[in-house]
Scaffold this motif. Structure first.
Motif, PDB file in Angstrom:
ATOM      1  N   UNK A   8     -41.908  19.360   6.294  1.00 21.63           N
ATOM      2  CA  UNK A   8     -41.346  18.123   5.774  1.00 21.63           C
ATOM      3  C   UNK A   8     -39.914  18.207   5.298  1.00 21.63           C
ATOM      4  N   UNK A   9     -39.370  19.408   5.195  1.00 19.89           N
ATOM      5  CA  UNK A   9     -37.989  19.542   4.767  1.00 19.89           C
ATOM      6  C   UNK A   9     -37.035  18.967   5.809  1.00 19.89           C
ATOM      7  N   UNK A  10     -35.873  18.542   5.324  1.00 15.18           N
ATOM      8  CA  UNK A  10     -34.910  17.914   6.239  1.00 15.18           C
ATOM      9  C   UNK A  10     -33.566  17.812   5.548  1.00 15.18           C
ATOM     10  N   UNK A  11     -32.595  17.297   6.284  1.00 14.54           N
ATOM     11  CA  UNK A  11     -31.286  16.963   5.742  1.00 14.54           C
ATOM     12  C   UNK A  11     -31.332  15.500   5.297  1.00 14.54           C
ATOM     13  N   UNK A  12     -30.948  15.247   4.052  1.00 13.06           N
ATOM     14  CA  UNK A  12     -31.030  13.893   3.524  1.00 13.06           C
ATOM     15  C   UNK A  12     -29.804  13.636   2.647  1.00 13.06           C
ATOM     16  N   UNK A  13     -29.397  12.390   2.569  1.00 15.33           N
ATOM     17  CA  UNK A  13     -28.266  12.026   1.735  1.00 15.33           C
ATOM     18  C   UNK A  13     -28.669  11.944   0.270  1.00 15.33           C
ATOM     19  N   UNK A  14     -27.725  12.130  -0.630  1.00 10.19           N
ATOM     20  CA  UNK A  14     -28.043  11.964  -2.060  1.00 10.19           C
ATOM     21  C   UNK A  14     -28.647  10.594  -2.317  1.00 10.19           C
ATOM     22  N   UNK A  15     -29.676  10.579  -3.149  1.00  8.68           N
ATOM     23  CA  UNK A  15     -30.392   9.348  -3.428  1.00  8.68           C
ATOM     24  C   UNK A  15     -31.543   9.087  -2.487  1.00  8.68           C
ATOM     25  N   UNK A  16     -31.654   9.879  -1.451  1.00  9.52           N
ATOM     26  CA  UNK A  16     -32.714   9.688  -0.470  1.00  9.52           C
ATOM     27  C   UNK A  16     -34.042  10.283  -0.906  1.00  9.52           C
TER      28      UNK A  16
END
Length: 115
Positions: A8-16
């Protein structure tokens, strides 16, 4: 043998948001308290969240309280971490394990918070 498989890990923007999943095997999952931990290279392992064997009690590190939610499904030996309002400092690899932890660890799942 005891095994943990995180995903489930991923690259996400702050606040995501992200939802991590873990499937465990090799022990009596429904009788074990389960936790999520995180650790980056050269850093000490941090206990992020813990849930009791029936899910009635959850505890969180101060750094994630109010943003992260741990849950479990004893029918399928799974534990989850819902991560909301993600911050740059949440970037690291996340692991699930029993509480207290077993000797064995999974590969973890990488969470990267970046704009």
């Amino acid at each position: 043998q005891v095994q943990f498989v995180e995903s489930g890990g991923d690259l996400v923007q702050p606040g995501g948001s992200l939802r991590l999943s873990c499937v465990a095997s090799g022990f009596a999952f429904s009788m074990a308290a389960m936790s999520w931990y995180r650790q980056g290279p050269g850093s000490e392992r941090e206990l992020v969240a813990t849930i009791t064997w029936l899910g009635g009690t959850t505890t969180y590190a101060d750094s994630v309280r109010g943003r992260f939610t741990i849950s479990r499904d004893n029918a399928i030996n799974a534990v989850y971490l819902q991560m909301n309002s993600l911050k740059f400092e949440d970037t690291t690899k996340y692991y699930c394990n029993r509480f207290p932890p077993a000797r064995e660890w999974g590969q973890g799942t990488q969470v990267t918070v970046s704009s």
